[in-house]
Design a protein around this motif. Structure first.
Motif, PDB file in Angstrom:
ATOM      1  N   ASN A 239      -5.182  -8.645  -1.794  1.00  0.00           N
ATOM      2  CA  ASN A 239      -5.182  -9.268  -0.451  1.00  0.00           C
ATOM      3  C   ASN A 239      -3.822  -9.104   0.254  1.00  0.00           C
ATOM      4  O   ASN A 239      -3.749  -8.908   1.466  1.00  0.00           O
ATOM      5  N   HIS A 240      -2.795  -9.181  -0.558  1.00  0.00           N
ATOM      6  CA  HIS A 240      -1.450  -9.043   0.007  1.00  0.00           C
ATOM      7  C   HIS A 240      -1.226  -7.644   0.579  1.00  0.00           C
ATOM      8  O   HIS A 240      -0.725  -7.484   1.699  1.00  0.00           O
TER       9      HIS A 240
ATOM     10  N   ILE B 116      -1.236  -3.657   5.217  1.00  0.00           N
ATOM     11  CA  ILE B 116      -1.779  -2.479   5.912  1.00  0.00           C
ATOM     12  C   ILE B 116      -2.267  -2.862   7.305  1.00  0.00           C
ATOM     13  O   ILE B 116      -2.057  -2.153   8.290  1.00  0.00           O
ATOM     14  N   ARG B 117      -2.931  -4.025   7.413  1.00  0.00           N
ATOM     15  CA  ARG B 117      -3.458  -4.447   8.732  1.00  0.00           C
ATOM     16  C   ARG B 117      -2.336  -4.738   9.726  1.00  0.00           C
ATOM     17  O   ARG B 117      -2.415  -4.386  10.904  1.00  0.00           O
ATOM     18  N   SER B 118      -1.295  -5.425   9.266  1.00  0.00           N
ATOM     19  CA  SER B 118      -0.229  -5.829  10.178  1.00  0.00           C
ATOM     20  C   SER B 118       0.734  -4.695  10.527  1.00  0.00           C
ATOM     21  O   SER B 118       1.216  -4.603  11.651  1.00  0.00           O
TER      22      SER B 118
ATOM     23  N   LEU C 250      -4.756  -1.087  10.884  1.00  0.00           N
ATOM     24  CA  LEU C 250      -6.006  -0.459  10.435  1.00  0.00           C
ATOM     25  C   LEU C 250      -6.929  -1.515   9.855  1.00  0.00           C
ATOM     26  O   LEU C 250      -6.486  -2.473   9.217  1.00  0.00           O
ATOM     27  N   SER C 251      -8.198  -1.337  10.093  1.00  0.00           N
ATOM     28  CA  SER C 251      -9.191  -2.241   9.516  1.00  0.00           C
ATOM     29  C   SER C 251      -9.375  -1.904   8.040  1.00  0.00           C
ATOM     30  O   SER C 251      -9.480  -0.727   7.644  1.00  0.00           O
TER      31      SER C 251
ATOM     32  N   ASP D 288     -12.288   8.370   6.055  1.00  0.00           N
ATOM     33  CA  ASP D 288     -11.587   8.265   7.350  1.00  0.00           C
ATOM     34  C   ASP D 288     -10.436   7.266   7.252  1.00  0.00           C
ATOM     35  O   ASP D 288      -9.345   7.496   7.807  1.00  0.00           O
ATOM     36  N   PHE D 289     -10.629   6.151   6.553  1.00  0.00           N
ATOM     37  CA  PHE D 289      -9.570   5.148   6.353  1.00  0.00           C
ATOM     38  C   PHE D 289      -8.390   5.767   5.602  1.00  0.00           C
ATOM     39  O   PHE D 289      -7.230   5.558   5.951  1.00  0.00           O
TER      40      PHE D 289
END
Length: 406
Positions: A335-336, A341-343, A347-348, A355-356
């Protein structure tokens, strides 16, 4: 303010109040300024003259003028046979204004000027010359004045009991000019006669009008008119004015203006109000000095709260380690990194597709194989019900490598 400051301020204010009270109780010194203002009750004001003028001349004939003569004489409706009366220490019209006055006189009017200094243009036009009279042998400069006309001449000359400068006509056109008055200084304390007369009052025609020039304006002041029978001299001087026509009293050429130029004039001309005003200013200054200082209690030093995040993390990690719950620790680790990665890369992280992987590779600048290994291992750990210690260490290694090489 501390008690000490209050006592010092009180003593200082009391001391100043005593000084001001002592000063205010002193008799007001005589103001010898030659103002010639109609409102002035000082010795050389003309308050008495203006008060007594209606008893000598019909008040309906008198009109005061508070604008420059040049501007006033622009009025073409002014009646003929009028008189323009000037009274001041100096009436110095410029050449243009002087010519305007003489032009007006030439139409059948009268000009009366009583001043120690008169426009050179007017003097030159009338072939006259003025000179200041001074006699070094005579220490006192107290003039005696009288008329030359036997019907007006007094047995004893009129006396001004004050030293003043005196001016006389040293050049006159004897064919046209009529001498009306003379003066001299008191000699040997003898004020019974004028021993060496000098001309100070004349009459001369100009075209269809008349000009009166008088160099003893003190003869119209309070100090002169209130002394003995001197008011008789002033009345006789005015008797030369025409018996009819309007008399325009100039109030523009005055050393002392009728209207105050400062809002504080009313206060500063009254000694009681003046000293009250000074006391108010002093008290205000003292207040600023003693009370106007910034007052602030000492601010206690507040230590910032210590950062307990690391201790908290260690405590939580220790709890999980003690319980040997490797999978829970792995989930926190996953989760960390996903939040990271999101912040950071926006990216979602809902789907780990090819693609990710490609987008994360492009944005992070890391090898695609490294990104692919991390993603595949996250998927593998999520699917496991039990995570071994070696797997947890490997996950942590992959996460730290991804973050630290950024």
């Amino acid at each position: 303010m501390s008690k000490r400051y209050k006592v010092m301020a009180g003593v200082l204010i009391a001391f100043l109040a005593v000084l001001i009270l002592a000063e205010a109780s002193q008799p007001e010194p005589i103001n010898w300024f030659k103002g010639y203002g109609k409102q002035d009750k000082i010795p050389f004001g003309t308050y008495v003259f203006h008060e007594q003028l209606p008893s000598v001349i019909n008040a309906n004939r008198i009109e005061e003028v508070n604008i420059p003569p040049f501007e006033f004489l622009q009025d073409s409706t002014l009646p003929a046979g009028s008189t323009y009366f000037f009274l001041n220490g100096s009436v110095y019209n410029d050449a243009t204004e002087s010519n305007k006055l003489l032009e007006w006189v030439g139409r059948g009017n009268t000009l009366f000027v009583s001043a120690g200094s008169i426009s050179k243009t007017i003097l030159d036009s009338l072939w006259l010359g003025l000179n200041f009279y001074s006699e070094t042998a005579n220490q006192k400069k107290r003039p005696l004045v009288n008329f030359t006309n036997p019907r007006l001449k007094a047995e004893r000359p009129f006396r001004l009991n004050k030293d003043v400068g005196t001016v006389y006509f040293d050049e006159i056109d004897t064919l046209k000019t009529t001498v009306l008055g003379v003066f001299d200084l008191i000699r040997d304390n003898d004020s019974s006669q004028i021993k060496k007369p000098k001309v100070n009052f004349i009459k001369t025609p100009y075209k269809n009008g008349t000009v009166y020039l008088h160099t003893f304006p003190e003869g119209f002041t309070n100090v002169f008119m209130l002394d003995s029978t001197n008011a008789e001299y002033t009345a006789k001087a005015l008797s030369y004015l025409p018996d009819d026509g309007t008399i325009y009293l100039d109030q523009y050429y005055k050393n002392s203006k009728e209207y105050a130029v400062s809002p504080l004039r009313l206060i500063l001309t009254n000694k009681y109000l003046k000293w009250s005003w000074y006391l108010l200013i002093l008290v205000a200054i003292l207040w600023v000095i003693f009370e106007g200082k910034r007052k602030q209690r000492s601010i206690p030093v507040i230590q910032p709260l210590p950062n307990k995040t690391l201790d908290y993390t260690r405590t939580i990690a220790g709890m999980y380690l003690d319980k040997k719950d490797n999978r829970q620790i792995a989930m926190h680790q996953i989760n960390h990194i996903l939040e990271h990665i999101r912040s950071v890369y926006t990216l979602s992280t809902e789907r780990f597709s090819q693609d990710f992987v490609e987008k994360l590779t492009a944005k992070s600048g890391k090898p695609q194989s490294e990104i692919k290994t991390l993603v595949d291992y996250i998927i593998l750990i999520r699917q496991k019900a039990v995570v071994s210690e070696d797997e947890l260490i490997k996950l942590n290694t992959l996460v730290e490598n991804f973050k630290n090489t950024h």
